[in-house]
Motif scaffolding. Structure first.
Motif, mmCIF file in Angstrom:
data_model
loop_
_atom_site.group_PDB
_atom_site.id
_atom_site.type_symbol
_atom_site.label_atom_id
_atom_site.label_comp_id
_atom_site.label_asym_id
_atom_site.label_seq_id
_atom_site.Cartn_x
_atom_site.Cartn_y
_atom_site.Cartn_z
ATOM 1 N N ALA A 312 -20.417 62.818 26.436
ATOM 2 C CA ALA A 312 -21.783 62.408 26.096
ATOM 3 C C ALA A 312 -22.737 62.547 27.267
ATOM 4 O O ALA A 312 -23.890 62.964 27.094
ATOM 5 C CB ALA A 312 -21.787 60.978 25.580
ATOM 6 N N TRP A 313 -22.296 62.224 28.491
ATOM 7 C CA TRP A 313 -23.221 62.267 29.622
ATOM 8 C C TRP A 313 -23.614 63.685 29.999
ATOM 9 O O TRP A 313 -24.640 63.910 30.642
ATOM 10 C CB TRP A 313 -22.636 61.519 30.816
ATOM 11 C CG TRP A 313 -21.424 62.137 31.455
ATOM 12 C CD1 TRP A 313 -20.123 61.940 31.116
ATOM 13 C CD2 TRP A 313 -21.410 63.025 32.579
ATOM 14 N NE1 TRP A 313 -19.300 62.657 31.948
ATOM 15 C CE2 TRP A 313 -20.061 63.319 32.854
ATOM 16 C CE3 TRP A 313 -22.403 63.594 33.385
ATOM 17 C CZ2 TRP A 313 -19.665 64.167 33.893
ATOM 18 C CZ3 TRP A 313 -22.029 64.443 34.416
ATOM 19 C CH2 TRP A 313 -20.672 64.719 34.665
ATOM 20 N N LEU A 314 -22.817 64.679 29.575
ATOM 21 C CA LEU A 314 -23.123 66.083 29.875
ATOM 22 C C LEU A 314 -23.796 66.813 28.716
ATOM 23 O O LEU A 314 -24.357 67.882 28.911
ATOM 24 C CB LEU A 314 -21.828 66.828 30.218
ATOM 25 C CG LEU A 314 -21.366 66.880 31.666
ATOM 26 C CD1 LEU A 314 -20.013 67.571 31.749
ATOM 27 C CD2 LEU A 314 -22.378 67.597 32.545
ATOM 28 N N ALA A 315 -23.710 66.272 27.518
ATOM 29 C CA ALA A 315 -24.170 66.983 26.331
ATOM 30 C C ALA A 315 -25.655 67.340 26.418
ATOM 31 O O ALA A 315 -26.469 66.516 26.850
ATOM 32 C CB ALA A 315 -23.922 66.132 25.086
ATOM 33 N N PRO A 316 -26.034 68.559 26.015
ATOM 34 C CA PRO A 316 -27.453 68.942 26.041
ATOM 35 C C PRO A 316 -28.324 68.000 25.224
ATOM 36 O O PRO A 316 -29.419 67.637 25.634
ATOM 37 C CB PRO A 316 -27.456 70.351 25.443
ATOM 38 C CG PRO A 316 -26.070 70.845 25.594
ATOM 39 C CD PRO A 316 -25.174 69.655 25.540
ATOM 40 N N VAL A 317 -27.835 67.609 24.031
ATOM 41 C CA VAL A 317 -28.490 66.590 23.202
ATOM 42 C C VAL A 317 -27.466 65.476 23.009
ATOM 43 O O VAL A 317 -26.355 65.726 22.541
ATOM 44 C CB VAL A 317 -28.940 67.150 21.839
ATOM 45 C CG1 VAL A 317 -29.572 66.049 20.995
ATOM 46 C CG2 VAL A 317 -29.919 68.306 22.026
ATOM 47 N N GLN A 318 -27.831 64.271 23.388
ATOM 48 C CA GLN A 318 -26.882 63.156 23.301
ATOM 49 C C GLN A 318 -26.981 62.404 21.989
ATOM 50 O O GLN A 318 -26.000 61.844 21.513
ATOM 51 C CB GLN A 318 -27.115 62.221 24.493
ATOM 52 C CG GLN A 318 -26.775 62.896 25.819
ATOM 53 C CD GLN A 318 -27.359 62.201 27.026
ATOM 54 O OE1 GLN A 318 -28.439 61.593 26.942
ATOM 55 N NE2 GLN A 318 -26.684 62.288 28.154
ATOM 56 N N LEU A 319 -28.167 62.385 21.395
ATOM 57 C CA LEU A 319 -28.358 61.726 20.104
ATOM 58 C C LEU A 319 -29.332 62.522 19.259
ATOM 59 O O LEU A 319 -30.349 63.011 19.784
ATOM 60 C CB LEU A 319 -28.890 60.309 20.291
ATOM 61 C CG LEU A 319 -29.190 59.521 19.006
ATOM 62 C CD1 LEU A 319 -28.805 58.051 19.165
ATOM 63 C CD2 LEU A 319 -30.678 59.636 18.616
#
Length: 432
Positions: A312-319
């Protein structure tokens, strides 16, 4: 189906960062820019920024001081360092500039050596840990270029520790600890450790005593850490031996991601000195250290390791906020704004983009999907769907944002901690 056909099917099924990078719009290349010179799209840039910020924070906590240095240097700089004599084939040719020959740097260490000697140094300053996320350039042959793993323009997570001989082992051990900590946060594993030694030929500095001294130090560090390793001749840097931390892609192909090197050569070439407790001048040792090495190679591995489903901390879009219909758009937009204010990367999936099911499928790699129907809009709550298929109990918007922020700030691999307390995030603490 014969063995080769089975292998071909397996290869097609394995994640390939080049294919995923284009499908997920992370990076791309263009012949007009040139081979081995990828450009980063917004989603890929978000991953890269998160990774770079993490590494800088990790280094700051470990006592490193960050610098910036230019990507160009006079040819003389690399003649002094030894790169020109031992590494010229991998460097771009010099450019004439104002009567000088300047070169795109193939490494950051000569610049850091010059920064160290820019003023007098005392033993009280040592170990001096100098770090930089800086650009460098390698004249890689066209035949070996591929995606992000072999490129000509490299962003390197590099550091040089200037220390006394007695401090070398402890600094190398601490660097190993940083590498292990970073791998845990990134969700990757080392497949083996390699002690890289010089080989035959004139590629290496001719000083057997220096090589033995440096190799003995690294062997001692590996032994004390209880790390099994394999020796490999012909894999050392031209100036010294190194510990290479090897990773493997889904096809089992190995690459070096992180390194620790002991260097007696460049401190002598640049005549580096510090004033000891006896008032005399002494020569420091340089420990070269890269936690994630090339940012390009690190991201390539992360793409394949997680098949695009980043922590989650690396994801381009987290939510992603998913309003069921137009009536819920204002509530969904407000959720996105709240996430952005909390430092999260969030987007709105408008009903015009398709049915709710289609939008959920399109956002399958996003860690957190927040569905907002009529009931949630009225109650100021969200129904979360996690990427792993779980559906936590409906939460107030503030609680959901705090819980997600907690996972991101803590850089956890897990998406959801049922025991976590959201109120601890608001004051910046991890759960006890």
């Amino acid at each position: 189906m014969n063995d080769q056909q089975r292998q071909d099917v397996c290869d097609r099924d394995r994640p390939d960062h080049r294919k995923l990078g284009r499908e997920l719009e992370l990076f791309d290349t263009d012949p007009l820019i040139g081979a081995g010179l990828p450009y980063w799209l917004p989603a890929g840039a978000a991953v890269r920024h998160a990774l770079e910020e993490y590494v800088r924070e990790l280094e700051r906590r470990a006592g490193y001081r960050h610098v910036y240095s230019p990507v160009l240097g006079k040819r003389e700089l690399y003649e002094i360092s030894g790169h020109w004599a031992h590494y010229r084939e991998d460097m771009f040719p010099p450019m004439e500039l104002g009567g000088d020959e300047v070169v795109l740097r193939p490494s950051l260490c000569p610049h850091h050596a010059v920064i160290f000697r820019s003023r007098a140094r005392s033993y009280r300053e040592l170990p001096l840990r100098m770090a930089e996320l800086g650009g460098m350039y390698r004249a890689e042959r066209s035949g070996v270029l591929g995606g992000l793993t072999r490129v000509r323009s490299i962003q390197l997570n590099d550091a040089h520790i200037f220390c006394t001989l007695d401090q070398v082992a402890e600094e190398a051990r601490a660097a190993l600890g940083l590498i292990r900590e970073a791998y845990r946060a990134l969700g990757i594993e080392a497949v083996r450790y390699r002690l890289s030694l010089p080989g035959a030929g004139n590629k290496y500095v001719a000083d057997p005593a220096m090589w033995q001294r440096a190799a003995d130090l690294l062997v001692g560090v590996l032994a004390e850490a209880g790390i099994d390793y394999e020796s490999a001749e012909g894999e050392a840097a031209f100036y010294g031996p190194k510990i290479d931390v090897q990773i493997a892609d889904p096809a089992g192909r190995e690459a070096t991601l992180s390194t620790i090197q002991v260097d007696f050569h460049q401190p002598a070439r640049f005549d580096l000195r510090y004033i000891g407790p006896d008032g005399a001048k002494h020569r420091p040792v340089m420990v070269h250290r890269a936690v994630i090495g090339s940012v390009e190679r690190a991201v390539a591995h992360l793409i394949e390791q997680h098949a695009g489903a980043f922590p989650a901390w690396l994801a381009p879009v987290q939510l992603v906020a998913l309003p069921v219909g137009d009536a819920e758009l204002p509530a969904a937009a407000a959720l996105v704004e709240r996430c952005l204010a909390a430092g999260l990367r969030a987007e709105l999936a408008d009903p015009e983009e398709g049915s709710l099911g289609a939008r959920i499928r399109a956002a399958r790699l996003v860690p957190y999907q927040a569905v907002i129907g009529g009931r949630e809009a009225v109650a100021g709550s969200v129904a979360l769907r996690l990427r792993d298929g779980r559906r936590p109990a409906e939460l107030p918007v503030a609680g959901a944002v705090a819980r997600i922020r907690q996972a991101v700030v803590a850089r956890r691999i897990e998406l959801w901690d049922d025991a976590a307390r959201a109120d601890q995030v608001a004051i910046g603490r991890r759960p006890g």
